[in-house]
Write a protein that holds these residues in place. Structure first.
Motif, short mmCIF file in Angstrom:
data_model
loop_
_atom_site.label_atom_id
_atom_site.label_comp_id
_atom_site.label_asym_id
_atom_site.label_seq_id
_atom_site.Cartn_x
_atom_site.Cartn_y
_atom_site.Cartn_z
N ARG A 187 11.14 17.09 -60.78
CA ARG A 187 11.06 16.12 -61.86
C ARG A 187 12.33 15.26 -61.94
NH1 ARG A 187 9.07 20.49 -66.44
NH2 ARG A 187 6.87 20.66 -65.79
N LEU A 188 13.48 15.93 -61.87
CA LEU A 188 14.75 15.24 -62.13
C LEU A 188 15.22 14.38 -60.97
CD1 LEU A 188 16.71 18.11 -63.95
CD2 LEU A 188 15.70 16.06 -64.99
N MET A 189 15.05 14.86 -59.73
CA MET A 189 15.56 14.09 -58.59
C MET A 189 14.85 12.74 -58.42
SD MET A 189 18.23 15.25 -57.28
CE MET A 189 18.24 14.30 -55.75
N PRO A 190 13.52 12.67 -58.48
CA PRO A 190 12.88 11.34 -58.41
C PRO A 190 13.32 10.43 -59.55
CG PRO A 190 11.26 13.06 -57.97
CD PRO A 190 12.51 13.75 -58.45
N LEU A 191 13.49 11.01 -60.76
CA LEU A 191 13.94 10.21 -61.89
C LEU A 191 15.35 9.67 -61.63
CD1 LEU A 191 13.56 9.14 -64.76
CD2 LEU A 191 14.38 11.35 -65.62
N LEU A 192 16.22 10.50 -61.07
CA LEU A 192 17.57 10.06 -60.73
C LEU A 192 17.54 8.90 -59.75
CD1 LEU A 192 20.66 12.25 -60.04
CD2 LEU A 192 20.00 10.58 -58.33
N LEU A 193 16.70 9.00 -58.73
CA LEU A 193 16.61 7.93 -57.72
C LEU A 193 16.07 6.64 -58.33
CD1 LEU A 193 15.24 9.99 -54.70
CD2 LEU A 193 17.45 8.83 -54.81
N ILE A 194 15.06 6.75 -59.19
CA ILE A 194 14.48 5.56 -59.83
C ILE A 194 15.53 4.86 -60.69
CG2 ILE A 194 12.81 4.80 -61.57
CD1 ILE A 194 10.94 7.03 -60.50
N LEU A 195 16.26 5.64 -61.51
CA LEU A 195 17.28 5.06 -62.38
C LEU A 195 18.40 4.41 -61.57
CD1 LEU A 195 17.62 7.81 -65.14
CD2 LEU A 195 16.37 5.66 -65.27
N ILE B 287 18.26 3.15 -58.48
CA ILE B 287 17.78 1.91 -57.85
C ILE B 287 17.62 0.80 -58.88
CG2 ILE B 287 15.83 0.86 -56.63
CD1 ILE B 287 15.45 3.63 -55.24
N ALA B 288 17.07 1.16 -60.05
CA ALA B 288 16.86 0.16 -61.10
C ALA B 288 18.18 -0.42 -61.59
CB ALA B 288 16.08 0.78 -62.26
N PHE C 126 25.26 6.64 -50.90
CA PHE C 126 25.25 5.23 -50.50
C PHE C 126 24.76 4.35 -51.65
CE2 PHE C 126 22.80 1.64 -48.71
CZ PHE C 126 23.85 0.95 -48.12
N LEU C 127 23.67 4.76 -52.31
CA LEU C 127 23.14 4.00 -53.44
C LEU C 127 24.14 3.96 -54.59
CD1 LEU C 127 19.40 5.17 -53.55
CD2 LEU C 127 20.25 2.88 -53.02
N ALA C 128 24.85 5.08 -54.80
CA ALA C 128 25.86 5.10 -55.87
C ALA C 128 26.94 4.07 -55.60
CB ALA C 128 26.46 6.50 -55.99
N GLY C 129 27.33 3.93 -54.33
CA GLY C 129 28.30 2.90 -53.97
C GLY C 129 27.77 1.50 -54.22
N LEU C 130 26.47 1.31 -53.93
CA LEU C 130 25.83 0.01 -54.18
C LEU C 130 25.79 -0.33 -55.67
CD1 LEU C 130 22.72 -0.13 -51.80
CD2 LEU C 130 24.79 -1.53 -51.68
N LEU C 131 25.81 0.70 -56.51
CA LEU C 131 25.82 0.48 -57.95
C LEU C 131 27.25 0.31 -58.48
CD1 LEU C 131 24.68 0.51 -60.86
CD2 LEU C 131 24.77 3.02 -60.74
#
Length: 440
Positions: free
Chosen positions: A172-180, A182-183, A262-267
């Motif tokens: 539940r939590l990991m997909p939510l983390l990825l969605i948030l 990316i958004a 990598f995504l965290a760096g992009l944010l």
């Protein structure tokens, strides 16, 4: 009749849980700071390289120890070292066990801060100014409210076991983390200053690629990013089915964890430059200001400058940080809980509450002596225990463990060379990481 050991029911469940254990504040908080202070794209390039040179073998080694033993880290290391010194293996297991408690004692405090900061935008939206001031304070009372709350949240998941607790909540939590993640990245990309941040992050300065400080920083970050050296991956590996494809699962976990970093760096890095364009001071003497200031000063100040939308963005960001915190705390809590269940024959319920109580006492000790103890505990754990335990795992698999060690029984092919790499190269690389972080 022997009790059937709980375990993961699906490959996806394991990958999400193990990646959740790895994906913590080190990814979303530490990685972007390291990248910003070590050449941006140059750091990113070297980081990807050392993930495969050091972190991937270390991850496989820790998972392999747990998977082979189908037991908690104390039993697993005791079994692996029994030909040389059973007591040494047990001692190493107990050190890892203690490390998990130590890690949770300070990590739960920080996780509580993330939760408090996620509630602050709600308080400000409803103009609850006194509550907002409290949520942003450094008060002891705040720590004694939110730290136990995060401990109880972790306990509520651990109580349900691996299949019904850890696996389900990870899914539940990991997909939510990825969605948030990316958004938020997509939104930050639309703001003034973000383009400069993307350029700094994604375009490497090849003159810095061979900088020894950058290489060692990337090695250390790659190792710590995967939560190696404390036993989280060993206990999760032990919950895999005996016929699990360990190399494939190892690669999947590493790729997901690296992808989140990598995504965290992009944010974060574009957000830093957006904050700078809003007049917020983010660099001092050419270096990004401290990690604590980045998360709890720079970014909140940026969100405040964005008006009403900033309240929503701030809320989502700290919810994201809270999720990253909880997925890490449940994995570390499972280590001592599994030990008590398997070695001391306590029920999961009693074990969970006993571990939670011990962690709360340790956290309370830090809170009451915060000024000198908080930083000291983090330093001892991250700079000494983690790299030394990682080095011990390499030595155990490569040199101490003979009987039942299928990795060393292969005499030819790719597996043979991988085994030699773990025996000879990885200990040298791990020693270099330890020397860099311990004596700098």
């Amino acid at each position: 009749m022997a009790e059937i050991r709980d375990g993961f029911q699906s490959r996806l469940g394991f990958v999400l849980a193990a990646a959740g254990a790895a994906v913590g504040l080190g990814n979303i908080w530490g990685f972007p700071t390291q990248a910003a202070n070590h050449g941006g794209g140059a750091f990113l390039l070297v980081y990807f390289l050392v993930i495969f040179l050091l972190a991937l073998p270390a991850l496989y080694t820790e998972l392999y120890l747990g998977h082979s033993a189908q037991a908690n880290p104390v039993k697993a290391l005791q079994n692996a070292c029994k030909e040389r010194s059973k007591n040494m293996g047990a001692a190493a297991g107990y050190i890892g066990l203690s490390g998990a408690i130590v890690m949770l004692s300070f990590y739960s405090i920080v996780a509580g801060w993330m939760l408090a900061y996620s509630l602050d935008p709600i308080a400000r939206f409803f103009e609850l100014n006194e509550l907002s001031k409290f949520l942003n304070s450094d008060s002891m009372l705040k720590n004694f409210i939110f730290t136990p709350f995060m401990l109880l949240l972790s306990a509520s998941i651990i109580l349900k076991g691996v299949k019904s607790g850890i696996e389900i909540w990870s899914r539940r939590l990991m997909p939510l983390l990825l969605i948030l993640l990316i958004a938020l990245t997509a939104y930050i990309a639309t703001l003034e200053g973000a383009a400069e941040g993307f350029n700094a992050y994604l375009n490497p300065d090849f003159n810095q690629v061979l900088n020894p400080d950058l290489i060692l920083a990337a090695m250390g970050q790659a190792f710590f990013s995967l939560s190696l050296g404390v036993g989280c991956m060993m206990i999760y590996g032990s919950y895999l089915k005996p016929d699990a494809n360990l190399p494939k699962l190892t690669l999947s976990v590493a790729m997901l964890d690296t992808g989140v970093a990598f995504l965290a760096g992009l944010l974060i890095i574009p957000a830093i430059y957006v904050a700078q364009s809003h007049g917020v001071e983010v660099f001092q003497n050419g270096k990004l200001i401290g990690e604590g200031q980045l998360i709890f000063a720079v970014l909140p100040e940026l969100f405040n400058s964005m008006g009403q939308i900033g309240l929503f963005i701030g809320f989502i960001f700290f919810v994201l940080m809270s999720i990253a915190s909880i997925t890490s705390t449940i994995s570390s809590t499972e280590i001592p809980v599994a030990f008590l269940v398997e070695n001391k024959s306590l029920s999961r319920q009693k074990s969970t509450w006993l571990v939670t109580l011990v962690i709360f006492i340790a956290s309370s000790t830090i809170i009451l002596n915060f000024d000198w103890l908080f930083g000291l505990v983090i330093k001892l754990f991250t700079q000494y225990q983690l790299p030394l335990m990682g080095l011990f795992y390499f030595i155990t698999v490569g040199w101490l463990w003979r009987k039942g060690n299928k990795l060393l029984s292969v005499s030819k092919g790719l597996h043979y060379w991988f085994a030699q790499y773990i025996r000879y190269i990885c200990p040298v690389l791990m020693t270099a990481v330890f020397a860099n972080v311990a004596f700098k």
